[in-house]
Motif scaffolding. Structure first.
Motif, PDB file in Angstrom:
ATOM      1  N   ASN A 258       0.811  -1.221   0.000  1.00 20.92           N
ATOM      2  CA  ASN A 258       0.000   0.000   0.000  1.00 20.92           C
ATOM      3  C   ASN A 258       0.843   1.270   0.000  1.00 20.92           C
ATOM      4  OD1 ASN A 258      -2.516  -1.320  -0.086  1.00 20.92           O
ATOM      5  ND2 ASN A 258      -2.356  -1.773   2.096  1.00 20.92           N
ATOM      6  N   LEU A 259       1.770   1.329  -0.954  1.00 15.98           N
ATOM      7  CA  LEU A 259       2.604   2.514  -1.095  1.00 15.98           C
ATOM      8  C   LEU A 259       1.766   3.745  -1.406  1.00 15.98           C
ATOM      9  CD1 LEU A 259       5.529   3.507  -1.106  1.00 15.98           C
ATOM     10  CD2 LEU A 259       5.634   3.001  -3.562  1.00 15.98           C
ATOM     11  N   TRP A 260       0.579   3.536  -1.993  1.00 13.91           N
ATOM     12  CA  TRP A 260      -0.294   4.662  -2.334  1.00 13.91           C
ATOM     13  C   TRP A 260      -0.648   5.481  -1.101  1.00 13.91           C
ATOM     14  CZ3 TRP A 260      -5.087   5.498  -0.232  1.00 13.91           C
ATOM     15  CH2 TRP A 260      -5.691   4.427   0.441  1.00 13.91           C
ATOM     16  N   SER A 261      -0.706   4.826   0.066  1.00 11.42           N
ATOM     17  CA  SER A 261      -1.096   5.520   1.291  1.00 11.42           C
ATOM     18  C   SER A 261       0.088   6.166   2.002  1.00 11.42           C
ATOM     19  CB  SER A 261      -1.793   4.542   2.254  1.00 11.42           C
ATOM     20  OG  SER A 261      -0.864   3.553   2.715  1.00 11.42           O
ATOM     21  N   LEU A 262       1.291   5.922   1.509  1.00  9.04           N
ATOM     22  CA  LEU A 262       2.502   6.414   2.172  1.00  9.04           C
ATOM     23  C   LEU A 262       3.125   7.617   1.464  1.00  9.04           C
ATOM     24  CD1 LEU A 262       4.213   2.968   2.876  1.00  9.04           C
ATOM     25  CD2 LEU A 262       2.706   4.270   4.384  1.00  9.04           C
ATOM     26  N   ASP A 263       2.784   7.797   0.195  1.00  8.22           N
ATOM     27  CA  ASP A 263       3.392   8.878  -0.583  1.00  8.22           C
ATOM     28  C   ASP A 263       2.326   9.469  -1.497  1.00  8.22           C
ATOM     29  OD1 ASP A 263       6.361   9.867  -1.683  1.00  8.22           O
ATOM     30  OD2 ASP A 263       4.811   9.874  -3.222  1.00  8.22           O
TER      31      ASP A 263
ATOM     32  N   ARG B 143     -13.062  -0.904  -6.511  1.00  5.89           N
ATOM     33  CA  ARG B 143     -12.259  -0.440  -5.390  1.00  5.89           C
ATOM     34  C   ARG B 143     -10.893  -1.107  -5.413  1.00  5.89           C
ATOM     35  NH1 ARG B 143     -14.704   2.429  -1.393  1.00  5.89           N
ATOM     36  NH2 ARG B 143     -16.968   2.694  -1.664  1.00  5.89           N
ATOM     37  N   LEU B 144      -9.953  -0.473  -4.724  1.00  8.44           N
ATOM     38  CA  LEU B 144      -8.606  -1.019  -4.608  1.00  8.44           C
ATOM     39  C   LEU B 144      -8.545  -1.992  -3.438  1.00  8.44           C
ATOM     40  CD1 LEU B 144      -5.645  -0.754  -5.714  1.00  8.44           C
ATOM     41  CD2 LEU B 144      -5.264   0.853  -3.825  1.00  8.44           C
ATOM     42  N   TYR B 145      -8.175  -3.212  -3.722  1.00  6.78           N
ATOM     43  CA  TYR B 145      -7.984  -4.203  -2.660  1.00  6.78           C
ATOM     44  C   TYR B 145      -6.686  -3.905  -1.911  1.00  6.78           C
ATOM     45  CZ  TYR B 145      -6.905  -8.835  -0.665  1.00  6.78           C
ATOM     46  OH  TYR B 145      -6.558  -9.873   0.161  1.00  6.78           O
ATOM     47  N   ARG B 146      -5.606  -3.812  -2.667  1.00  7.37           N
ATOM     48  CA  ARG B 146      -4.334  -3.348  -2.122  1.00  7.37           C
ATOM     49  C   ARG B 146      -3.361  -3.167  -3.272  1.00  7.37           C
ATOM     50  NH1 ARG B 146      -1.544  -8.491   1.005  1.00  7.37           N
ATOM     51  NH2 ARG B 146      -1.107  -9.786  -0.820  1.00  7.37           N
ATOM     52  N   ASN B 147      -2.255  -2.506  -2.978  1.00 11.90           N
ATOM     53  CA  ASN B 147      -1.187  -2.451  -3.974  1.00 11.90           C
ATOM     54  C   ASN B 147       0.130  -2.831  -3.306  1.00 11.90           C
ATOM     55  OD1 ASN B 147      -0.252   0.531  -3.085  1.00 11.90           O
ATOM     56  ND2 ASN B 147       1.111  -0.221  -4.678  1.00 11.90           N
ATOM     57  N   GLN B 148       1.038  -3.312  -4.117  1.00 11.06           N
ATOM     58  CA  GLN B 148       2.375  -3.664  -3.650  1.00 11.06           C
ATOM     59  C   GLN B 148       3.399  -3.191  -4.677  1.00 11.06           C
ATOM     60  OE1 GLN B 148       2.021  -7.996  -3.191  1.00 11.06           O
ATOM     61  NE2 GLN B 148       2.184  -7.740  -0.983  1.00 11.06           N
ATOM     62  N   VAL B 149       4.560  -2.838  -4.176  1.00 13.74           N
ATOM     63  CA  VAL B 149       5.728  -2.664  -5.034  1.00 13.74           C
ATOM     64  C   VAL B 149       6.672  -3.803  -4.685  1.00 13.74           C
ATOM     65  CG1 VAL B 149       7.610  -1.138  -5.738  1.00 13.74           C
ATOM     66  CG2 VAL B 149       5.411  -0.179  -5.023  1.00 13.74           C
ATOM     67  N   ILE B 150       7.060  -4.573  -5.706  1.00 10.62           N
ATOM     68  CA  ILE B 150       7.827  -5.802  -5.483  1.00 10.62           C
ATOM     69  C   ILE B 150       9.172  -5.703  -6.181  1.00 10.62           C
ATOM     70  CG2 ILE B 150       7.863  -8.307  -5.800  1.00 10.62           C
ATOM     71  CD1 ILE B 150       4.805  -8.231  -5.879  1.00 10.62           C
ATOM     72  N   PHE B 151      10.228  -5.999  -5.433  1.00  9.85           N
ATOM     73  CA  PHE B 151      11.575  -6.020  -5.977  1.00  9.85           C
ATOM     74  C   PHE B 151      12.127  -7.437  -5.832  1.00  9.85           C
ATOM     75  CE2 PHE B 151      10.726  -1.847  -4.198  1.00  9.85           C
ATOM     76  CZ  PHE B 151      11.036  -1.000  -5.246  1.00  9.85           C
ATOM     77  N   LYS B 152      12.409  -8.071  -6.951  1.00 11.01           N
ATOM     78  CA  LYS B 152      13.033  -9.396  -6.937  1.00 11.01           C
ATOM     79  C   LYS B 152      14.497  -9.226  -7.329  1.00 11.01           C
ATOM     80  CE  LYS B 152       9.415 -12.828  -7.526  1.00 11.01           C
ATOM     81  NZ  LYS B 152       8.996 -14.023  -8.285  1.00 11.01           N
TER      82      LYS B 152
ATOM     83  N   ASP C 254      21.265 -10.275 -13.592  1.00  8.29           N
ATOM     84  CA  ASP C 254      22.161  -9.499 -12.731  1.00  8.29           C
ATOM     85  C   ASP C 254      21.533  -8.178 -12.305  1.00  8.29           C
ATOM     86  OD1 ASP C 254      22.212  -8.125 -15.111  1.00  8.29           O
ATOM     87  OD2 ASP C 254      24.362  -8.368 -15.477  1.00  8.29           O
ATOM     88  N   ARG C 255      20.211  -8.034 -12.540  1.00  9.76           N
ATOM     89  CA  ARG C 255      19.494  -6.818 -12.152  1.00  9.76           C
ATOM     90  C   ARG C 255      18.211  -7.173 -11.410  1.00  9.76           C
ATOM     91  NH1 ARG C 255      17.412  -4.032 -16.317  1.00  9.76           N
ATOM     92  NH2 ARG C 255      17.730  -5.695 -17.844  1.00  9.76           N
ATOM     93  N   THR C 256      17.771  -6.238 -10.607  1.00 16.21           N
ATOM     94  CA  THR C 256      16.532  -6.423  -9.848  1.00 16.21           C
ATOM     95  C   THR C 256      15.323  -6.223 -10.756  1.00 16.21           C
ATOM     96  OG1 THR C 256      17.555  -5.672  -7.796  1.00 16.21           O
ATOM     97  CG2 THR C 256      15.154  -5.567  -7.909  1.00 16.21           C
ATOM     98  N   ARG C 257      14.357  -7.122 -10.663  1.00 12.29           N
ATOM     99  CA  ARG C 257      13.091  -6.930 -11.364  1.00 12.29           C
ATOM    100  C   ARG C 257      12.174  -6.115 -10.464  1.00 12.29           C
ATOM    101  NH1 ARG C 257       8.588 -11.419 -12.534  1.00 12.29           N
ATOM    102  NH2 ARG C 257       7.876 -10.555 -10.558  1.00 12.29           N
ATOM    103  N   GLU C 258      11.759  -4.950 -10.944  1.00 13.29           N
ATOM    104  CA  GLU C 258      10.956  -4.017 -10.163  1.00 13.29           C
ATOM    105  C   GLU C 258       9.560  -3.935 -10.775  1.00 13.29           C
ATOM    106  OE1 GLU C 258      12.992  -0.269  -9.846  1.00 13.29           O
ATOM    107  OE2 GLU C 258      14.950  -1.244  -9.713  1.00 13.29           O
ATOM    108  N   SER C 259       8.541  -4.155  -9.933  1.00 15.83           N
ATOM    109  CA  SER C 259       7.164  -4.188 -10.430  1.00 15.83           C
ATOM    110  C   SER C 259       6.232  -3.497  -9.444  1.00 15.83           C
ATOM    111  CB  SER C 259       6.692  -5.631 -10.624  1.00 15.83           C
ATOM    112  OG  SER C 259       7.588  -6.371 -11.417  1.00 15.83           O
ATOM    113  N   LEU C 260       5.161  -2.954 -10.001  1.00 10.81           N
ATOM    114  CA  LEU C 260       4.086  -2.380  -9.194  1.00 10.81           C
ATOM    115  C   LEU C 260       2.823  -3.190  -9.446  1.00 10.81           C
ATOM    116  CD1 LEU C 260       3.196   1.321  -8.665  1.00 10.81           C
ATOM    117  CD2 LEU C 260       1.425  -0.255  -9.411  1.00 10.81           C
ATOM    118  N   VAL C 261       2.150  -3.561  -8.369  1.00  9.67           N
ATOM    119  CA  VAL C 261       0.957  -4.402  -8.461  1.00  9.67           C
ATOM    120  C   VAL C 261      -0.219  -3.689  -7.782  1.00  9.67           C
ATOM    121  CG1 VAL C 261      -0.059  -6.610  -7.785  1.00  9.67           C
ATOM    122  CG2 VAL C 261       2.344  -6.508  -8.462  1.00  9.67           C
TER     123      VAL C 261
END
Length: 227
Positions: free
Chosen positions: A13-18, A44-53, A158-165
């Motif tokens: 829920n990064l949307w609620s933090l910034d 409605r929004l259930y939730r969101n996540q920012v994921i770094f693998k 060799d790089r992080t996969r960055e995604s927003l869900v």
């Protein structure tokens, strides 16, 4: 909530933090697509996540997102937005086409590589073609039905996969009752029910089963204008 798990980092829920990020995540351009796909007038929004693998992050097992949701919605949809270019080595997504049409749990796996391989072969034999998405550019987006079986490979790059869900559900949805499991229920089912119980608390604070799934954590992000 920030969390780390086997070279994963995710922020809930990064949307609620910034405020700036919030305007992006709550944008109607995404929510309207979700509403159109769900065939409803409001979501409605259930939730969101920012994921770094990170490099070396382990695979995601076969699963269906909706199996872990504590709501009674028949359909949900997940936006998966890639924040960086993704190569075939960077934890690629694999989908079992057509599994979403069953609208029920079709099973899941652990992260054991052989178990995942056998499960994927079984899906193919049942008539569900497997699609591996090999390349993404930063900004590419996917909308995934909550009942679509999918998994990922390891991040061998060799790089992080960055995604927003972001996950959307129809307005008017209610919280589902807890599922009563037998003492000898499979570990996977116990895990799923624990996940549902936890997200009732974090995503729908203060609500009880049967309540409308509406809290400040579940903003209405799109409503169709009727003429």
């Amino acid at each position: 909530m920030n969390a780390k798990r086997e070279n994963w980092i995710y922020i809930d829920n990064l949307w609620s933090l910034d405020a700036i990020v919030g305007r992006f995540i709550l944008a109607t351009r995404f929510a309207k697509i979700a509403a159109d796909l769900l065939g409803v007038d409001a979501v409605r929004l259930y939730r969101n996540q920012v994921i770094f693998k990170k490099p070396g992050a382990v695979r995601t097992p076969w699963h269906q997102d909706a199996h872990f949701f504590p709501i009674d919605a028949k359909k949900t949809v997940t936006l998966w937005l890639h924040l960086v270019d993704v190569t075939p080595k960077m934890a690629m997504m694999i989908f079992a086409n057509g599994t979403h049409r069953q609208e029920r749990s079709l099973g899941n796996t652990s992260r054991d590589e052989e178990e995942m391989r056998q499960f994927g072969e079984s899906l193919f034999e049942q008539g569900y073609p497997l699609t591996t998405c090999r390349m993404y550019a930063a900004g590419d987006a996917e909308f995934i039905d909550g009942w679509l079986l999918h998994c990922t490979t390891d991040n061998e790059g060799d790089r992080t996969r960055e995604s927003l869900v972001a996950v959307y559900y129809p307005d008017g949805t209610r919280l589902a009752p807890p599922r009563e499991l037998a003492a000898d229920a499979p570990i996977s089912e116990q895990f799923a029910e624990n996940a549902r119980r936890q997200t009732r608390i974090t995503c729908f604070p203060g609500l009880q089963p049967g309540d409308l799934a509406v809290t400040p954590m579940n903003p209405l992000v799109y409503r169709r204008q009727r003429r």
